[in-house]
Design a protein around this motif. Structure first.
Motif, PDB file in Angstrom:
ATOM      1  N   ARG A  25     -26.567  -5.966 -35.852  1.00 58.87           N
ATOM      2  CA  ARG A  25     -26.016  -7.414 -35.897  1.00 58.87           C
ATOM      3  C   ARG A  25     -25.403  -7.714 -34.545  1.00 58.87           C
ATOM      4  O   ARG A  25     -24.767  -6.662 -33.982  1.00 58.87           O
ATOM      5  N   ILE A  26     -25.417  -8.868 -34.162  1.00 58.56           N
ATOM      6  CA  ILE A  26     -25.376  -9.419 -32.690  1.00 58.56           C
ATOM      7  C   ILE A  26     -24.200 -10.523 -32.892  1.00 58.56           C
ATOM      8  O   ILE A  26     -24.484 -11.547 -33.708  1.00 58.56           O
ATOM      9  N   PHE A  27     -23.096 -10.412 -32.195  1.00 58.77           N
ATOM     10  CA  PHE A  27     -22.432 -11.489 -31.779  1.00 58.77           C
ATOM     11  C   PHE A  27     -22.589 -11.814 -30.174  1.00 58.77           C
ATOM     12  O   PHE A  27     -22.338 -10.818 -29.682  1.00 58.77           O
ATOM     13  N   ASP A  28     -23.400 -13.028 -30.082  1.00 58.89           N
ATOM     14  CA  ASP A  28     -23.746 -13.260 -28.709  1.00 58.89           C
ATOM     15  C   ASP A  28     -22.750 -14.039 -27.998  1.00 58.89           C
ATOM     16  O   ASP A  28     -23.168 -14.268 -26.647  1.00 58.89           O
ATOM     17  N   GLY A  29     -21.500 -14.105 -28.364  1.00 65.01           N
ATOM     18  CA  GLY A  29     -20.614 -14.853 -27.854  1.00 65.01           C
ATOM     19  C   GLY A  29     -20.192 -16.281 -28.285  1.00 65.01           C
ATOM     20  O   GLY A  29     -19.198 -16.832 -27.907  1.00 65.01           O
ATOM     21  N   THR A  30     -21.484 -16.675 -29.063  1.00 68.35           N
ATOM     22  CA  THR A  30     -21.148 -18.225 -29.574  1.00 68.35           C
ATOM     23  C   THR A  30     -21.460 -18.008 -31.260  1.00 68.35           C
ATOM     24  O   THR A  30     -20.593 -18.445 -31.925  1.00 68.35           O
ATOM     25  N   GLU A  31     -22.361 -17.046 -31.543  1.00 69.47           N
ATOM     26  CA  GLU A  31     -22.470 -16.906 -33.098  1.00 69.47           C
ATOM     27  C   GLU A  31     -22.755 -15.405 -33.410  1.00 69.47           C
ATOM     28  O   GLU A  31     -23.486 -14.732 -32.566  1.00 69.47           O
ATOM     29  N   PHE A  32     -22.744 -15.193 -34.651  1.00 68.95           N
ATOM     30  CA  PHE A  32     -23.297 -13.858 -35.290  1.00 68.95           C
ATOM     31  C   PHE A  32     -24.745 -14.108 -35.421  1.00 68.95           C
ATOM     32  O   PHE A  32     -25.157 -15.160 -36.071  1.00 68.95           O
ATOM     33  N   VAL A  33     -25.674 -13.281 -35.218  1.00 67.65           N
ATOM     34  CA  VAL A  33     -27.109 -13.398 -35.082  1.00 67.65           C
ATOM     35  C   VAL A  33     -27.602 -12.199 -35.772  1.00 67.65           C
ATOM     36  O   VAL A  33     -27.285 -10.991 -35.475  1.00 67.65           O
ATOM     37  N   GLU A  34     -28.721 -12.451 -37.089  1.00 61.70           N
ATOM     38  CA  GLU A  34     -29.386 -11.327 -37.581  1.00 61.70           C
ATOM     39  C   GLU A  34     -30.677 -11.588 -37.160  1.00 61.70           C
ATOM     40  O   GLU A  34     -31.103 -12.490 -36.652  1.00 61.70           O
ATOM     41  N   GLY A  35     -31.258 -10.014 -37.220  1.00 63.30           N
ATOM     42  CA  GLY A  35     -32.926 -10.180 -37.138  1.00 63.30           C
ATOM     43  C   GLY A  35     -33.078 -10.061 -35.489  1.00 63.30           C
ATOM     44  O   GLY A  35     -34.548 -10.446 -35.208  1.00 63.30           O
ATOM     45  N   LYS A  36     -32.362  -9.766 -34.574  1.00 62.41           N
ATOM     46  CA  LYS A  36     -32.643 -10.010 -33.277  1.00 62.41           C
ATOM     47  C   LYS A  36     -32.432  -8.631 -32.537  1.00 62.41           C
ATOM     48  O   LYS A  36     -31.778  -7.825 -33.116  1.00 62.41           O
TER      49      LYS A  36
END
Length: 397
Positions: A25-36
């Motif tokens: 799971r990724i927090f890109d600095g703006t939002e939490f992102v799934e499937g990347k």
């Protein structure tokens, strides 16, 4: 902590082989992102792609479903790993400090040299130039905290070293090769033009260990002071007819404030008040950490006085606070759990916002193409950092 690097980590370079960080799971600095997934090449993020996309000639690192976040940025680190910067001014000491904090997700820090003699300040600057020149992982600049302070608000900073501005101080702070330079001083004890000259030369100037009135603080801000070091600590309290530097910081929307959220330096209700008054985008979580962080030490020596760690609090035997035993992952957790801040925003307070203050927000603080591959991997079940990467080079705790 063992890092995947050569024996001298300051000479570590990222592999030229592309690496794909996937299954997380990724927090890109703006939002939490799934499937990347995150593609890393030559120490940089080259792309964010679909996790299922096919790749060739790529090393795969499985994140095991854990949370990948931008590495933390700490602008106030006096020590770590059993070492204080004031005890030894060397690249080895700086490496020990950086590694002591890396296991808690800090991938960028400013080693902080506290009040000392001018000759020792010169030694610190020499060590920093060598560290920056060798590309020591995690070290991107230096914080000189003192010695130009209010005697009344010096805290545990040694009385014999608190003084007026030294001849040669401007040249020391502005010499090239030290990366980002931050200087904490008391605005009421230094000439206004000294602040202006520093700021004009690109130095980040913060107010701290100060007895400044509201008017003195405001004048300092106008002269180029852009931040306040550990807001509320080592400064007069805000009063109804004398708001002082705290009120001045609330009154100026552009001023950044460092906050130590360990529950010892500030009551959590006070920290919540700061957020209510100031918002979060100008607040930087800082540790103000001492030697005990990242080590098994329960005490250390400061200016010949023994400092003891007990229940997360660092103090002299008389009970006077002396820095903190806080790490940045715990600062993020406390900000979320005790201050009621959204987890993503707490992560930004530990990464993007301090990166922005340092002028590095085009390099770190986000997981986006073109940014340095500086990450922390968090096990959300335990709130523990289990792995870090600095410019694409990974390390395990």
């Amino acid at each position: 902590m063992v890092f995947n690097s050569s024996p001298t980590s300051s000479k570590t370079v990222a592999s030229s082989v592309a690496t794909l960080l996937r299954n997380g799971r990724i927090f890109d600095g703006t939002e939490f992102v799934e499937g990347k997934a995150v593609l890393v090449e030559d120490g940089k993020i080259s792309a964010i792609i679909d996790d299922g996309a096919s790749t060739q000639d790529c090393q795969i690192e499985d994140l095991g479903g854990k949370l990948l976040v931008p590495g933390f940025v700490d602008v106030q680190v006096n020590g770590g790993g059993g070492m204080m910067f004031n005890d030894e001014q060397s690249v080895d000491a700086l490496e020990t400090i950086a590694n002591g904090h890396r296991k808690f997700g800090t991938t960028t820090l400013l080693p902080t040299f506290i009040t000392d003699s001018f000759s020792q300040m010169q030694a610190a600057s020499t060590a920093m130039r060598h560290a920056i020149g060798q590309g020591l992982p995690g070290v991107r600049g230096v914080h000189f905290e003192g010695p130009y302070f209010s005697m009344e608000r010096r805290g545990v900073h040694a009385e014999q070293f608190v003084r007026s501005v030294d001849e040669g101080a401007f040249d020391l702070f502005t010499q090239t090769g030290m990366g980002v330079v931050l200087v904490t001083l008391a605005p009421e004890v230094v000439p206004v033009d000294f602040v202006t000259r520093l700021s004009s030369a690109g130095i980040r100037v913060c107010a701290g260990h100060t007895n400044a009135t509201y008017d003195q603080a405001t004048a300092g801000f106008a002269a180029g002071i852009s931040g306040v070091t550990h807001l509320y600590n080592a400064m007069p309290p805000i009063m109804n007819r004398e708001p002082g530097i705290i009120g001045a910081a609330y009154d100026n929307k552009d001023i950044y404030c460092g906050l130590i959220v360990d529950g010892h330096h500030l009551h959590h209700a006070t920290a919540r008040t700061v957020i209510a008054c100031k918002g979060t985008s100008r607040i930087m979580l800082v540790t103000d950490a001492m030697a005990t962080v990242g080590s098994n030490k329960s005490s250390f020596n400061l200016y010949g006085t023994e400092i003891f760690a007990k229940n997360g609090r660092l103090a002299t035997k008389e009970g006077k606070l002396a820095g903190s035993d806080l790490n940045m992952m715990d600062a993020v957790r406390l900000t979320r759990d005790e201050l009621g801040v959204d987890f993503g925003e707490a992560l930004r307070m530990a990464s993007l916002y301090p990166a922005t203050y340092l002028g590095l927000n085009d390099q770190i603080g986000k997981i986006a193409a073109g940014y340095d591959a500086d990450f922390a991997l968090i096990d959300e079940a335990t709130d523990q950092v289990v792995r870090t990467w600095i410019k694409g080079v990974g390390g395990n705790s």
